[in-house]
Design a protein around this motif. Structure first.
Motif, PDB file in Angstrom:
ATOM      1  N   LEU A   1       0.826  -1.212   0.000  1.00  0.00           N
ATOM      2  CA  LEU A   1       0.000   0.000   0.000  1.00  0.00           C
ATOM      3  C   LEU A   1       0.861   1.264   0.000  1.00  0.00           C
ATOM      4  CD1 LEU A   1      -2.889  -1.024   2.409  1.00  0.00           C
ATOM      5  CD2 LEU A   1      -2.964  -0.811  -0.084  1.00  0.00           C
ATOM      6  N   GLU A   2       1.980   1.227   0.703  1.00  0.00           N
ATOM      7  CA  GLU A   2       2.872   2.391   0.710  1.00  0.00           C
ATOM      8  C   GLU A   2       3.502   2.619  -0.662  1.00  0.00           C
ATOM      9  OE1 GLU A   2       5.554   1.577   3.900  1.00  0.00           O
ATOM     10  OE2 GLU A   2       4.089   2.094   5.438  1.00  0.00           O
ATOM     11  N   VAL A   3       3.812   1.543  -1.375  1.00  0.00           N
ATOM     12  CA  VAL A   3       4.360   1.692  -2.729  1.00  0.00           C
ATOM     13  C   VAL A   3       3.295   2.238  -3.668  1.00  0.00           C
ATOM     14  CG1 VAL A   3       5.209   0.400  -4.727  1.00  0.00           C
ATOM     15  CG2 VAL A   3       6.187  -0.010  -2.468  1.00  0.00           C
TER      16      VAL A   3
ATOM     17  N   THR B   1       2.998  -4.012  -9.271  1.00  0.00           N
ATOM     18  CA  THR B   1       2.724  -3.034  -8.219  1.00  0.00           C
ATOM     19  C   THR B   1       3.320  -1.679  -8.580  1.00  0.00           C
ATOM     20  OG1 THR B   1       2.766  -4.836  -6.618  1.00  0.00           O
ATOM     21  CG2 THR B   1       2.886  -2.623  -5.748  1.00  0.00           C
ATOM     22  N   ALA B   2       4.500  -1.677  -9.179  1.00  0.00           N
ATOM     23  CA  ALA B   2       5.107  -0.411  -9.616  1.00  0.00           C
ATOM     24  C   ALA B   2       4.259   0.242 -10.697  1.00  0.00           C
ATOM     25  CB  ALA B   2       6.523  -0.654 -10.120  1.00  0.00           C
ATOM     26  N   ALA B   3       3.684  -0.548 -11.588  1.00  0.00           N
ATOM     27  CA  ALA B   3       2.803   0.006 -12.618  1.00  0.00           C
ATOM     28  C   ALA B   3       1.530   0.579 -11.995  1.00  0.00           C
ATOM     29  CB  ALA B   3       2.454  -1.068 -13.637  1.00  0.00           C
TER      30      ALA B   3
ATOM     31  N   SER C   1      11.431  -0.630  -5.236  1.00  0.00           N
ATOM     32  CA  SER C   1      12.586  -1.510  -5.046  1.00  0.00           C
ATOM     33  C   SER C   1      12.566  -2.181  -3.672  1.00  0.00           C
ATOM     34  CB  SER C   1      13.873  -0.720  -5.231  1.00  0.00           C
ATOM     35  OG  SER C   1      13.954   0.300  -4.256  1.00  0.00           O
ATOM     36  N   GLN C   2      11.852  -1.627  -2.701  1.00  0.00           N
ATOM     37  CA  GLN C   2      11.791  -2.218  -1.376  1.00  0.00           C
ATOM     38  C   GLN C   2      10.850  -3.417  -1.308  1.00  0.00           C
ATOM     39  OE1 GLN C   2      11.198   0.647   1.716  1.00  0.00           O
ATOM     40  NE2 GLN C   2      12.955   1.865   1.094  1.00  0.00           N
TER      41      GLN C   2
END
Length: 172
Positions: A80-82, A104-106, A90-91
């Motif tokens: 959720l933070e990402v 998730t990055a997308a 990256s984390q």
């Protein structure tokens, strides 16, 4: 060539020999449906819902270890933070499977209306395809709020090289 006199004298508006049948249901107004009656039930009226093939509760069904619950809570908070762009993608590398990190990055690149996501509840249960005594996979279900809306997350975590890892993720 002769013209037919009866063709010229016919009216130009079409006629229907039979009445058209109304196939639509009758219109319902606010008076047609009374408001629902809400009743408070005591705990005596509630009974657990069980599947017919599931063993009764407490029959030795192994639960996921506490470490799986701690990992699930930690992983979903990071996801959720990402998505909210409060943490770099990256984390997530050790926590999520490689394909899920990219997905998730997308998802983080699209703006999320409604404010910051806050994880509310996390539930965990043994995956149904695990052998009876082996708890190497678990299903995670959680709810989070974004503004006034309540949303859901579902995931599957598995033991990969003696570490828990999210291998499937659905963000609602």
């Amino acid at each position: 060539m002769t013209t037919l006199p009866h063709v010229a004298t016919q009216p130009t508006t079409p006629r229907v020999a039979m009445p058209i049948i109304d196939c639509e249901p009758p219109a319902l107004g606010p008076v047609a449906c009374p408001p629902p009656v809400l009743r408070r039930r005591s705990a005596a009226h509630l009974r657990p819902v069980t599947r017919a093939d599931a063993p009764p509760p407490g029959a030795g069904t192994p639960l996921p270890p506490p470490a799986a619950g701690t990992f699930a809570d930690h992983a979903l908070r990071r996801v959720l933070e990402v998505i909210d762009r409060r943490r770099p993608a990256s984390q997530l590398r050790g926590v999520l499977a490689p394909g899920l990190v990219d997905a998730t990055a997308a998802l983080a690149r699209t703006p999320q209306p409604g404010g910051t996501a806050v994880l509310r509840r996390v539930g965990l249960r043994r995956a149904s395809d695990c052998p009876d005594n082996d708890v190497s996979a678990a299903e995670v279900f959680a709810s989070y709020t974004r503004g006034a809306r309540v949303r859901a997350i579902a995931a599957r975590i598995e033991l990969v090289c003696d570490r828990w890892q999210v291998v499937a993720l659905q963000v609602g």
